[in-house]
Design a protein around this motif. Structure first.
Motif, PDB file in Angstrom:
ATOM      1  N   UNK A  77       0.783  -0.969  -0.069  1.00 35.27           N
ATOM      2  CA  UNK A  77       0.045   0.087  -0.193  1.00 35.27           C
ATOM      3  C   UNK A  77       0.689   1.237  -0.133  1.00 35.27           C
ATOM      4  N   UNK A  78       0.901   2.239  -1.175  1.00 33.16           N
ATOM      5  CA  UNK A  78       1.947   3.235  -1.666  1.00 33.16           C
ATOM      6  C   UNK A  78       0.602   4.165  -1.300  1.00 33.16           C
ATOM      7  N   UNK A  79       0.677   5.457  -0.198  1.00 30.06           N
ATOM      8  CA  UNK A  79       0.279   6.850  -0.068  1.00 30.06           C
ATOM      9  C   UNK A  79       1.004   7.858  -1.070  1.00 30.06           C
ATOM     10  N   UNK A  80       0.527   8.301  -2.095  1.00 29.88           N
ATOM     11  CA  UNK A  80       1.176   8.913  -2.579  1.00 29.88           C
ATOM     12  C   UNK A  80       0.935  10.464  -3.053  1.00 29.88           C
ATOM     13  N   UNK A  81       1.815  10.604  -1.704  1.00 32.29           N
ATOM     14  CA  UNK A  81       1.284  12.206  -1.826  1.00 32.29           C
ATOM     15  C   UNK A  81       2.024  13.615  -3.323  1.00 32.29           C
ATOM     16  N   UNK A  82       0.962  14.060  -3.260  1.00 30.13           N
ATOM     17  CA  UNK A  82       1.069  15.365  -4.742  1.00 30.13           C
ATOM     18  C   UNK A  82       1.738  16.598  -4.060  1.00 30.13           C
ATOM     19  N   UNK A  83       3.154  16.706  -4.669  1.00 27.85           N
ATOM     20  CA  UNK A  83       3.660  17.836  -4.447  1.00 27.85           C
ATOM     21  C   UNK A  83       4.070  18.790  -3.683  1.00 27.85           C
ATOM     22  N   UNK A  84       3.644  18.128  -2.082  1.00 30.23           N
ATOM     23  CA  UNK A  84       3.843  18.259  -1.122  1.00 30.23           C
ATOM     24  C   UNK A  84       5.195  18.196  -0.147  1.00 30.23           C
ATOM     25  N   UNK A  85       5.883  19.106   0.766  1.00 27.21           N
ATOM     26  CA  UNK A  85       7.001  19.680   0.805  1.00 27.21           C
ATOM     27  C   UNK A  85       6.961  18.020   2.428  1.00 27.21           C
ATOM     28  N   UNK A  86       8.281  17.225   1.966  1.00 33.57           N
ATOM     29  CA  UNK A  86       8.338  16.439   2.950  1.00 33.57           C
ATOM     30  C   UNK A  86       7.960  16.751   4.717  1.00 33.57           C
ATOM     31  N   UNK A  87       8.257  17.546   5.052  1.00 34.46           N
ATOM     32  CA  UNK A  87       8.772  17.602   6.008  1.00 34.46           C
ATOM     33  C   UNK A  87       6.802  18.589   6.595  1.00 34.46           C
ATOM     34  N   UNK A 108       6.738  14.929  -6.095  1.00 36.33           N
ATOM     35  CA  UNK A 108       7.329  16.653  -5.998  1.00 36.33           C
ATOM     36  C   UNK A 108       6.187  16.837  -8.002  1.00 36.33           C
ATOM     37  N   UNK A 109       7.047  16.090  -8.832  1.00 35.35           N
ATOM     38  CA  UNK A 109       6.306  16.333 -10.153  1.00 35.35           C
ATOM     39  C   UNK A 109       4.636  16.473 -10.175  1.00 35.35           C
ATOM     40  N   UNK A 110       3.996  15.425  -9.216  1.00 33.28           N
ATOM     41  CA  UNK A 110       2.476  14.640  -9.680  1.00 33.28           C
ATOM     42  C   UNK A 110       2.480  13.945 -10.916  1.00 33.28           C
ATOM     43  N   UNK A 111       3.424  13.210 -11.249  1.00 33.66           N
ATOM     44  CA  UNK A 111       3.579  12.054 -12.231  1.00 33.66           C
ATOM     45  C   UNK A 111       2.507  11.559 -12.150  1.00 33.66           C
ATOM     46  N   UNK A 112       2.334  10.682 -10.760  1.00 30.77           N
ATOM     47  CA  UNK A 112       1.771  10.168 -10.792  1.00 30.77           C
ATOM     48  C   UNK A 112       0.251   9.769 -11.256  1.00 30.77           C
ATOM     49  N   UNK A 113      -0.225  11.297 -10.474  1.00 34.54           N
ATOM     50  CA  UNK A 113      -1.669  11.422 -10.612  1.00 34.54           C
ATOM     51  C   UNK A 113      -2.031  12.273 -11.610  1.00 34.54           C
ATOM     52  N   UNK A 114      -1.143  12.862 -12.610  1.00 33.60           N
ATOM     53  CA  UNK A 114      -1.020  12.966 -14.175  1.00 33.60           C
ATOM     54  C   UNK A 114      -1.050  11.741 -14.529  1.00 33.60           C
ATOM     55  N   UNK A 115      -0.292  10.562 -14.676  1.00 32.25           N
ATOM     56  CA  UNK A 115      -0.332   9.749 -15.518  1.00 32.25           C
ATOM     57  C   UNK A 115      -1.867   8.391 -15.221  1.00 32.25           C
ATOM     58  N   UNK A 116      -2.265   8.875 -14.302  1.00 34.55           N
ATOM     59  CA  UNK A 116      -4.241   8.479 -14.091  1.00 34.55           C
ATOM     60  C   UNK A 116      -4.704   9.245 -14.735  1.00 34.55           C
ATOM     61  N   UNK A 117      -4.840  10.429 -15.130  1.00 36.00           N
ATOM     62  CA  UNK A 117      -5.465  11.043 -15.881  1.00 36.00           C
ATOM     63  C   UNK A 117      -6.728  11.458 -14.620  1.00 36.00           C
ATOM     64  N   UNK A 118      -5.995  12.234 -13.032  1.00 34.60           N
ATOM     65  CA  UNK A 118      -6.798  12.219 -12.069  1.00 34.60           C
ATOM     66  C   UNK A 118      -7.133  13.406 -12.131  1.00 34.60           C
ATOM     67  N   UNK A 119      -8.766  13.364 -11.043  1.00 37.17           N
ATOM     68  CA  UNK A 119      -9.508  14.633 -11.708  1.00 37.17           C
ATOM     69  C   UNK A 119     -10.109  14.237 -10.500  1.00 37.17           C
ATOM     70  N   UNK A 120      -9.891  14.094  -9.514  1.00 31.28           N
ATOM     71  CA  UNK A 120     -10.501  13.835  -7.752  1.00 31.28           C
ATOM     72  C   UNK A 120      -9.995  13.482  -6.809  1.00 31.28           C
TER      73      UNK A 120
END
Length: 156
Positions: A77-87, A108-120
């Motif tokens: 299970x991976x929780x992939x955070x969208x472009x936020x600072x680690x701290x 940091x580049x929001x690659x995963x979200x864009x690859x799955x055509x994220x919109x929600x």
């Protein structure tokens, strides 16, 4: 907009495109180590795209981790955070129960979200051992949806 047990916009049919979770992208763990998703190849994977600003993440992440604990090493299970600072992410996670069954990564580049055509938000994608997508839940999912998705990826 349509709310359903499968998430927002669940009736759209392009959700189940085959997407390779081993995208050539730079993901890091919360310690700053670069993580290659191919490390998990051969195991069923669930990736939840989330952000600290999303109120649903506060309730959904602990549920995901609790359900993941029931399956142990059988799933990743991976929780992939969208472009936020680690701290900032680490500070947010201190407000939640301890989550030891989830791999937290930053994108940091929001690659995963864009690859799955994220919109929600959040968005959760279930992958079989061979890396093919089984299900893509857009929006908040219930524990029942999560368990059903896990059972489906483990059925292979």
């Amino acid at each position: 907009q349509r709310l359903s047990p499968q998430g927002i916009f669940a009736d759209l049919q392009n959700d189940l495109r085959a997407i390779d979770p081993t995208l050539d992208a730079s993901y890091t763990d919360l310690e700053g180590n670069v993580i290659d998703l191919r490390t998990y190849k051969g195991r069923p994977i669930i990736i939840n795209a989330w952000a600290t600003w999303m109120p649903f993440s506060h309730t959904e992440l602990p549920i995901i981790d609790a359900v993941a604990s029931r399956y142990g090493e059988d799933i990743v299970v991976i929780a992939m955070n969208r472009m936020e600072d680690r701290a900032f992410i680490q500070a947010f996670l201190t407000t939640l129960p301890s989550m030891s069954h989830t791999v937290f990564l930053t994108d940091p580049a929001d690659t995963f979200y864009r690859a799955v055509d994220g919109y929600a938000m959040p968005e959760t994608v279930f992958y079989r051992r061979d890396g093919t997508m089984v299900e893509h839940i857009r929006g908040v999912m219930s524990e029942t949806d999560l368990v059903a998705g896990i059972e489906e990826i483990l059925a292979d």
